[in-house]
Scaffold this active site. Sequence first.
Site, PDB file in Angstrom:
ATOM      1  N   GLU A  64       0.843  -1.198   0.000  1.00 59.11           N
ATOM      2  CA  GLU A  64       0.000   0.000   0.000  1.00 59.11           C
ATOM      3  C   GLU A  64       0.877   1.247   0.000  1.00 59.11           C
ATOM      4  OE1 GLU A  64      -1.216   1.809   3.538  1.00 59.11           O
ATOM      5  OE2 GLU A  64      -1.214  -0.075   4.673  1.00 59.11           O
TER       6      GLU A  64
ATOM      7  N   LYS B 187      -6.347  10.060   0.448  1.00 56.47           N
ATOM      8  CA  LYS B 187      -6.313   8.714   1.016  1.00 56.47           C
ATOM      9  C   LYS B 187      -7.416   7.911   0.327  1.00 56.47           C
ATOM     10  CE  LYS B 187      -6.188   6.380   5.518  1.00 56.47           C
ATOM     11  NZ  LYS B 187      -6.372   6.553   6.984  1.00 56.47           N
TER      12      LYS B 187
ATOM     13  N   VAL C 124      -5.553  -0.135   2.567  1.00 53.94           N
ATOM     14  CA  VAL C 124      -5.614  -1.590   2.434  1.00 53.94           C
ATOM     15  C   VAL C 124      -6.714  -1.971   1.440  1.00 53.94           C
ATOM     16  CG1 VAL C 124      -6.177  -3.743   3.630  1.00 53.94           C
ATOM     17  CG2 VAL C 124      -4.632  -2.090   4.695  1.00 53.94           C
TER      18      VAL C 124
ATOM     19  N   SER D  47     -14.133   0.023   9.155  1.00 57.40           N
ATOM     20  CA  SER D  47     -13.224   0.226   8.036  1.00 57.40           C
ATOM     21  C   SER D  47     -13.662  -0.563   6.805  1.00 57.40           C
ATOM     22  CB  SER D  47     -11.802  -0.187   8.420  1.00 57.40           C
ATOM     23  OG  SER D  47     -10.957  -0.178   7.296  1.00 57.40           O
TER      24      SER D  47
ATOM     25  N   ASP E 205     -11.696  -1.767   4.831  1.00 61.63           N
ATOM     26  CA  ASP E 205     -10.735  -2.874   4.688  1.00 61.63           C
ATOM     27  C   ASP E 205     -11.404  -4.219   4.944  1.00 61.63           C
ATOM     28  OD1 ASP E 205      -8.986  -0.798   4.388  1.00 61.63           O
ATOM     29  OD2 ASP E 205      -7.859  -1.167   6.240  1.00 61.63           O
TER      30      ASP E 205
ATOM     31  N   LYS F  38      -4.623  -2.225  15.013  1.00 67.89           N
ATOM     32  CA  LYS F  38      -4.128  -1.369  16.083  1.00 67.89           C
ATOM     33  C   LYS F  38      -5.083  -1.406  17.273  1.00 67.89           C
ATOM     34  CE  LYS F  38      -2.065   1.631  12.617  1.00 67.89           C
ATOM     35  NZ  LYS F  38      -2.667   0.954  11.444  1.00 67.89           N
TER      36      LYS F  38
END
Length: 697
Positions: free
Chosen positions: A45, A106, A126, A160, A162, A179
């Site tokens: 990424e 982003k 991601v 997210s 992702d 995280k």
Amino acid sequence: MYLRSNIMSATRAGHGLRRLSSNALVYSEEVLHAKTTGSPIVALESTIITHGMPYPQNLETAVAVETIIREKGAVPATVAILKGQLTVGLSREQLEYLAHAKGVVKASRRDLAPVTAAGLDGATTVAGTLVAADLADIPVFVTGGIGGVHREGENTLDVSADLTELGRSRAAVVCSGVKSILDIGKTLEYLETQGVCVCAFGESDEFPAFYTRRSGHRAPHRTPTAAHAARLLAAARALCLESGTVIAVPVPEEHAMDESVINEAITLALQEAKRKGIHGKEVTPYILAAVSEATGGKSLDTNMALIKNNAKVGADIAVEFNKLMNVDNVSNNLNIGFSRRVDNSADSRSFHTSCRSRGSAPLSPSEPAASEPVLAIGGANVDRTYRVAEDYIKLDGSTHPCAMAQCGGGVARNMAEALWRLRGGRARLLTAVGDDADGHYLTGIAPGLLLDGCVVRGARTPTYAAIMDARGECQLGLGDMALHNHISIELVNRHMDVLEKAPVVVLDGNAPQATIKYVIQHCSKTNKPVFFEPTDRRKATKVLHSGLRIAYASPNLTELRAMARFVKPYMLPDHVNGVDEILYLSKMLSSFIECLIVTLGAKGVIIVRNKDLHGNGYDTTAKLYPVNVMESIENVSGAGDCFASGFLHGVLSNLNEPSCVSIGFEAAKNALLSSNTVPSNFKMSTDVKESSYKTLL
């Protein structure tokens, strides 16, 4: 140099199809070379460069990660949007540009189209990188950590993208978990709902929490080594699971942070972000920066260390996965998922043995030659169809409303592309196209397929136009094919190394007579099999001028008659038709062609094999393979070429004759359901089912 990859789509418009084309990807030279040679590739990424770390640590880390991947034997492919172009593989200059750039968007899945359309720069998250990895067919992706369900996500619905993307991508994502600023428990639950396989990597099944090795949650599965992870990924592909895999790698012990320290820093940062009204995709970079400041930079050091460690693991997995694909333990390529069932029956041995006399060679995946690219020599052109909406076409100069569709064409080109997709990039095309817009269009369909020197400066790319009535029947065909004369002996000699390594050479009738004769003579001397596709009755006899025997030819009945008439013009039957005629004509060609694949359209194919008895004539056997009639058909133009490619792919995989025919039928079915002559992805059944057949001789 970057090469474009065309991603095609089709939508209904009136009585016909409107083809929409976008140049979705460009590849760096390094990535393109890896794709064409079948080398392992690791996707990376770019938000870690633009949003994850400050300068110069962001550039140092990006360069270090790419270096690690190269040292491990794989090729790094950092993904970003540069000036509106989704790019796979960045140069050092482009990495430096992103490391300094301000205002880079982003880009998650939802942002890809707007950023591309506006011609902006975008750093892929991601989710965004997974989209590109799927388009580029890169099976392994390395990152630091994935997104997840945010704390209080049950109230805010802040989840997210992702996680959703992992549920529909086939890639394996190597990361250090999520995280601890997120709700790890709910994230794991969400991944389970999306069907994502989550594995802890190494000796423990503890799911890591990015900065720390433990999160208090267990991963559902564990993969102890890179080789095991590669087998898991291969199994997922063989099972056609259209969902991803998370390989969660704990940060190395010496770089892990103290859990109490990091948790306190995160709690304070989250409180401050809430007070300032920061939300959505801006939360993560804010928290990372705040945590880095609160820990005196130690969290940044940990971040850099874990991404480098993930790169080592991801590269190892990519290399091991590539080995599995090369030895064909699960699948011969990344687009087809049938399991190999090599039949050792007498019929199977007879089929392969019959293709190993003069002008032929064994075709087994256990031999190095079978893993080399197939070489196709012949025509490439742009096909355009004009489907008239009215019931009747009047050739009186009046204008008729129609729907126009465009796609790549040319028999050799179609077969080369189909084999390129079926064999994971292991096919090459020697042809002639112009340096005009049509030529650029053709070269972009399958990156790396065309050999050097095939683009003729100042020339016009061959085109074919078909005028169709409202029922889809062709009423008039127009061809501008003069450039095919540039497929010369000199061009063949420039690529003699490719020809000599190829397990089989495909020739079509569009190549000049002298070139066809030269290639057949060379292949006869080196005992290399030749597969000839006549293209039409007027070109079908070109293969016979050499007087030498070839391994395969795939004529229809009209072309078969023309070939037989050329060999023995005074021996054609007067009143014989149907199967008996085909057998009679095939025997007349026994000294020229070992295996005739006579295509009968909706009736199926007849495979006629003429076994050389070495001075005692030829033993001819024949089988009829019927095909199920399809009720819904999108496009018929590439079905025959895809059948021939699927059949040849089966031969190269050392399968028996019924299985080769079955693969051919499956490939043809894919073509019939596609608006392209060759579908961008072959969706094959997960097992080879031997076609029912009727022995004729």
